[in-house]
Design a protein around this motif. Structure first.
Motif, PDB file in Angstrom:
ATOM      1  N   PRO A 358      71.615  18.495 -14.360  1.00  0.00           N
ATOM      2  CA  PRO A 358      71.505  17.553 -13.347  1.00  0.00           C
ATOM      3  C   PRO A 358      72.695  17.131 -12.772  1.00  0.00           C
ATOM      4  O   PRO A 358      72.741  16.014 -11.895  1.00  0.00           O
ATOM      5  N   ARG A 359      73.620  17.994 -12.429  1.00  0.00           N
ATOM      6  CA  ARG A 359      74.676  17.636 -11.877  1.00  0.00           C
ATOM      7  C   ARG A 359      74.705  17.852 -10.283  1.00  0.00           C
ATOM      8  O   ARG A 359      75.223  17.059  -9.302  1.00  0.00           O
ATOM      9  N   THR A 360      73.562  18.564  -9.963  1.00  0.00           N
ATOM     10  CA  THR A 360      72.984  18.360  -8.606  1.00  0.00           C
ATOM     11  C   THR A 360      71.472  18.034  -8.603  1.00  0.00           C
ATOM     12  O   THR A 360      70.985  18.283  -9.797  1.00  0.00           O
ATOM     13  N   GLU A 386      75.331  14.752  -7.780  1.00  0.00           N
ATOM     14  CA  GLU A 386      75.069  13.189  -8.263  1.00  0.00           C
ATOM     15  C   GLU A 386      76.349  12.199  -7.905  1.00  0.00           C
ATOM     16  O   GLU A 386      77.378  12.970  -8.006  1.00  0.00           O
ATOM     17  N   PRO A 387      76.156  11.245  -7.817  1.00  0.00           N
ATOM     18  CA  PRO A 387      77.016  10.259  -7.235  1.00  0.00           C
ATOM     19  C   PRO A 387      78.048   9.940  -8.237  1.00  0.00           C
ATOM     20  O   PRO A 387      79.455   9.686  -7.919  1.00  0.00           O
ATOM     21  N   ASP A 388      77.868  10.268  -9.750  1.00  0.00           N
ATOM     22  CA  ASP A 388      78.842   9.731 -10.630  1.00  0.00           C
ATOM     23  C   ASP A 388      79.966  10.894 -10.922  1.00  0.00           C
ATOM     24  O   ASP A 388      80.390  10.770 -11.892  1.00  0.00           O
ATOM     25  N   LEU A 389      79.890  12.019 -10.100  1.00  0.00           N
ATOM     26  CA  LEU A 389      80.904  13.062 -10.614  1.00  0.00           C
ATOM     27  C   LEU A 389      82.177  12.772 -10.035  1.00  0.00           C
ATOM     28  O   LEU A 389      82.356  12.110  -8.727  1.00  0.00           O
ATOM     29  N   LYS A 390      83.363  13.016 -10.959  1.00  0.00           N
ATOM     30  CA  LYS A 390      84.710  12.650 -10.451  1.00  0.00           C
ATOM     31  C   LYS A 390      85.232  14.081  -9.553  1.00  0.00           C
ATOM     32  O   LYS A 390      84.646  15.170  -9.609  1.00  0.00           O
ATOM     33  N   GLU A 391      86.455  13.906  -8.883  1.00  0.00           N
ATOM     34  CA  GLU A 391      86.904  14.803  -8.013  1.00  0.00           C
ATOM     35  C   GLU A 391      87.232  16.105  -8.673  1.00  0.00           C
ATOM     36  O   GLU A 391      86.631  17.120  -8.431  1.00  0.00           O
ATOM     37  N   ASN A 392      87.752  16.020  -9.903  1.00  0.00           N
ATOM     38  CA  ASN A 392      87.737  17.310 -10.803  1.00  0.00           C
ATOM     39  C   ASN A 392      86.663  18.051 -11.280  1.00  0.00           C
ATOM     40  O   ASN A 392      86.496  19.287 -11.230  1.00  0.00           O
ATOM     41  N   GLU A 393      85.360  17.122 -11.354  1.00  0.00           N
ATOM     42  CA  GLU A 393      84.346  17.883 -11.846  1.00  0.00           C
ATOM     43  C   GLU A 393      83.519  18.399 -10.627  1.00  0.00           C
ATOM     44  O   GLU A 393      82.902  19.225 -10.903  1.00  0.00           O
ATOM     45  N   LEU A 394      83.853  17.912  -9.462  1.00  0.00           N
ATOM     46  CA  LEU A 394      83.324  18.462  -8.378  1.00  0.00           C
ATOM     47  C   LEU A 394      83.914  20.006  -8.080  1.00  0.00           C
ATOM     48  O   LEU A 394      83.065  20.722  -7.821  1.00  0.00           O
ATOM     49  N   THR A 395      85.220  19.686  -8.302  1.00  0.00           N
ATOM     50  CA  THR A 395      85.861  21.140  -8.322  1.00  0.00           C
ATOM     51  C   THR A 395      85.385  22.276  -9.205  1.00  0.00           C
ATOM     52  O   THR A 395      85.015  23.341  -8.576  1.00  0.00           O
ATOM     53  N   VAL A 396      85.304  21.657 -10.246  1.00  0.00           N
ATOM     54  CA  VAL A 396      84.526  22.672 -11.475  1.00  0.00           C
ATOM     55  C   VAL A 396      83.230  23.156 -10.938  1.00  0.00           C
ATOM     56  O   VAL A 396      82.616  24.333 -11.140  1.00  0.00           O
ATOM     57  N   LEU A 397      82.430  22.167 -10.419  1.00  0.00           N
ATOM     58  CA  LEU A 397      80.931  22.357 -10.118  1.00  0.00           C
ATOM     59  C   LEU A 397      80.958  23.556  -9.170  1.00  0.00           C
ATOM     60  O   LEU A 397      80.122  24.445  -9.009  1.00  0.00           O
ATOM     61  N   LYS A 398      81.950  23.417  -8.056  1.00  0.00           N
ATOM     62  CA  LYS A 398      81.641  24.233  -6.873  1.00  0.00           C
ATOM     63  C   LYS A 398      82.117  25.811  -7.571  1.00  0.00           C
ATOM     64  O   LYS A 398      81.281  26.586  -7.054  1.00  0.00           O
ATOM     65  N   LYS A 399      83.076  25.708  -8.394  1.00  0.00           N
ATOM     66  CA  LYS A 399      83.622  27.011  -8.867  1.00  0.00           C
ATOM     67  C   LYS A 399      82.487  27.749  -9.686  1.00  0.00           C
ATOM     68  O   LYS A 399      82.239  28.918  -9.480  1.00  0.00           O
ATOM     69  N   THR A 410      75.114  38.635  -6.599  1.00  0.00           N
ATOM     70  CA  THR A 410      76.120  39.450  -6.106  1.00  0.00           C
ATOM     71  C   THR A 410      76.674  39.395  -4.450  1.00  0.00           C
ATOM     72  O   THR A 410      76.543  40.292  -3.711  1.00  0.00           O
ATOM     73  N   PHE A 411      77.044  38.090  -4.105  1.00  0.00           N
ATOM     74  CA  PHE A 411      77.309  37.967  -2.802  1.00  0.00           C
ATOM     75  C   PHE A 411      78.663  36.591  -3.202  1.00  0.00           C
ATOM     76  O   PHE A 411      78.479  35.917  -3.923  1.00  0.00           O
ATOM     77  N   THR A 412      79.461  36.554  -2.055  1.00  0.00           N
ATOM     78  CA  THR A 412      80.523  35.739  -2.176  1.00  0.00           C
ATOM     79  C   THR A 412      80.104  34.503  -1.436  1.00  0.00           C
ATOM     80  O   THR A 412      79.318  34.525  -0.158  1.00  0.00           O
ATOM     81  N   SER A 413      80.073  33.192  -2.004  1.00  0.00           N
ATOM     82  CA  SER A 413      79.775  31.988  -1.169  1.00  0.00           C
ATOM     83  C   SER A 413      80.903  31.240  -1.048  1.00  0.00           C
ATOM     84  O   SER A 413      82.046  31.008  -1.870  1.00  0.00           O
ATOM     85  N   ASP A 414      80.634  30.085   0.061  1.00  0.00           N
ATOM     86  CA  ASP A 414      81.461  28.912   0.045  1.00  0.00           C
ATOM     87  C   ASP A 414      80.512  27.747  -0.020  1.00  0.00           C
ATOM     88  O   ASP A 414      79.790  27.506   0.808  1.00  0.00           O
ATOM     89  N   VAL A 415      80.603  27.245  -1.336  1.00  0.00           N
ATOM     90  CA  VAL A 415      79.918  26.079  -1.477  1.00  0.00           C
ATOM     91  C   VAL A 415      80.347  24.541  -1.348  1.00  0.00           C
ATOM     92  O   VAL A 415      81.711  24.478  -1.569  1.00  0.00           O
ATOM     93  N   GLN A 416      79.779  24.018  -0.477  1.00  0.00           N
ATOM     94  CA  GLN A 416      80.297  22.440   0.110  1.00  0.00           C
ATOM     95  C   GLN A 416      79.460  21.677  -0.645  1.00  0.00           C
ATOM     96  O   GLN A 416      78.229  21.224  -0.306  1.00  0.00           O
ATOM     97  N   LEU A 417      80.079  20.761  -1.764  1.00  0.00           N
ATOM     98  CA  LEU A 417      79.386  19.708  -2.204  1.00  0.00           C
ATOM     99  C   LEU A 417      79.238  18.414  -1.404  1.00  0.00           C
ATOM    100  O   LEU A 417      80.389  18.317  -0.979  1.00  0.00           O
TER     101      LEU A 417
END
Ligand code: ZN
Length: 440
Positions: A358-360, A386-399, A410-417
């Motif tokens: 449920p993080r997204t 989701e709205p209740d994620l903190k800044e550091n949790e967002l960084t983890v989720l993106k990674k 097998t491709f590299t991406s740039d995910v923007q939350l």
């Protein structure tokens, strides 16, 4: 020796019928369709050269672009049509994703065939005479008006609402104690969210038993399907067809392990390698592009029509007892992106994003700065969080998302939350790709 295209049908007498109808159809298009007569002449073939299913390989493919061109040269039905407008009782237009719309006409006979196939599709779903069906797809769409005929032939109750009227959809489900809903998978999710926001009950309280989804491939994705089933407490079933062949041709049974082919007496299917055009050898599990040949069509019979649908075929008998082959649509060749030589489908990316619930909430958009299919990495993807994620949790989720996309696809991406609700919503069809020049 097993025939290459025997998966179409396990019964020899039906194969005999298919081939008898194929011979008739080929003679018919040769006689009545200038477009196909020309194709035969270019290949130095006569109708007598096509006597069995394997002979189809002698013929060239029919592409959507050719149909468009054929109608541009000679409107409205095109040079491929085999009857005059006088014999046509209805015309549908298919918009497609690119280019001008094309028209599909049906004669009285074509109408009967379509209606018969539709009734079979519904019966395979588990719909019966006492079912009450709320229809929340576009009614001007050819699927909409044809579905009405199929439902009425089966004897079930058709309650047409259309799109953009969520309150009326809910009201009619309540008023008729409806047990079946027809809509796109993205609308089923949207409507569940809508019920929770605007009513004091849960979507599952409405008591739907079957949700038939179509119009886009999302219903085949396990994550999307499970989410809809959880939201509504109903079985999700899928059907699939093609605007240029028949509104639906494939239907999921209650086992929901792929869509059964229900029209072997009207259409022959081939599975081909989309790059080489060669027929994929017969096996229990085949994968490739679906190609249709009409064998009982009057207005516009198409031979070897390239659908651009990429499918996985399972030829083993189903637990439900039906022996017809089943398939899952895994993408479209024209949606396909090629990133450093690797084929990537937006639907596969969507599946990965959905696994981070449920993080997204699963909403995503691929941002392309160049014209597909060739894309240079990293692929830019916007994903709602989701709205209740903190800044550091967002960084983890993106990674994490970028890591799974790299290891699985097998491709590299740039995910923007991006915040929940900031990506555009489409009631009719989920739009997974946006080109930068189309963005505001
Ligand atoms: Zn089955």
């Amino acid at each position: 020796m097993k025939k290459q295209t025997e998966f179409n049908e396990p019964y020899q007498n039906v194969i005999d019928l298919q081939e008898e109808k194929l011979r008739k159809q080929v003679q018919y298009v040769y006689n009545h369709s200038p477009f196909y007569r020309e194709k035969f002449e270019q290949l130095s073939l006569t109708p007598g050269d096509i006597t069995c299913i394997e002979d189809l390989e002698k013929l060239s493919f029919t592409y959507k672009d050719e149909i468009r061109e054929s109608q541009r040269v000679q409107g409205p039905l095109g040079r491929h049509a085999a009857v005059s407008l006088e014999d046509v009782i209805r015309v549908h237009s298919s918009s497609g994703t690119t280019g001008r719309p094309t028209y599909v006409g049906i004669t009285r006979h074509d109408y009967d065939v379509w209606t018969e196939i539709l009734a079979r599709v519904l019966y395979t779903h588990g719909i019966r005479k006492d079912s009450r069906i709320v229809f929340a797809m576009g009614l001007s769409f050819f699927v909409g008006s044809s579905m009405k005929d199929g439902i009425e032939r089966l004897g079930a109750t058709f309650i047409p609402i259309g799109t953009g009227a969520s309150d009326r959809v809910i009201q009619s489900i309540q008023d008729f104690n409806a047990d079946v809903l027809f809509c796109t998978p993205s609308y089923a999710s949207y409507l569940a969210e809508y019920v929770r926001q605007n009513y004091d009950f849960e979507p599952s309280d409405l008591g739907l038993e079957i949700i038939s989804v179509g119009g886009e491939p999302g219903g085949g994705l396990p994550e999307v399907r499970n989410k809809i089933q959880q939201d509504w407490g109903a079985k999700v079933v899928e059907a699939m067809g093609n605007a240029d062949m028949a509104p639906v041709l494939f239907s999921e049974c209650q086992e929901r392990e792929g869509m059964h082919f229900v029209a072997s007496d009207y259409v022959i299917c081939e599975i081909i390698d989309p790059e080489t055009g060669k027929v994929v050898p017969q096996s229990d599990h085949m994968e490739g592009e679906l190609v249709y040949t009409a064998i009982d069509r009057e207005c516009s019979p198409l031979l070897r029509f390239r659908t651009r649908d990429l499918v996985q075929v399972d030829t083993r008998p189903c637990k439900c007892g039906r022996k017809s082959f089943r398939l899952k649509c895994v993408g479209r060749t024209d949606d396909m992106l090629i990133i450093r030589g690797v084929n990537v489908f937006p639907s596969a990316i969507k599946d990965v994003i959905n696994s981070f619930r449920p993080r997204t909430n699963g909403e995503m958009s691929i941002i392309l700065e160049e014209k597909p299919p060739l894309v240079h990495p990293p692929l830019s993807i916007k994903v709602e969080h989701e709205p209740d994620l903190k800044e550091n949790e967002l960084t983890v989720l993106k990674k994490e998302i970028e890591g799974v996309l790299r290891s699985k696809l097998t491709f590299t991406s740039d995910v923007q939350l991006v915040p929940k609700g900031s990506l555009p919503r489409f009631e009719m069809k989920a739009k997974l790709i946006q080109q930068v020049d189309q963005l505001k």
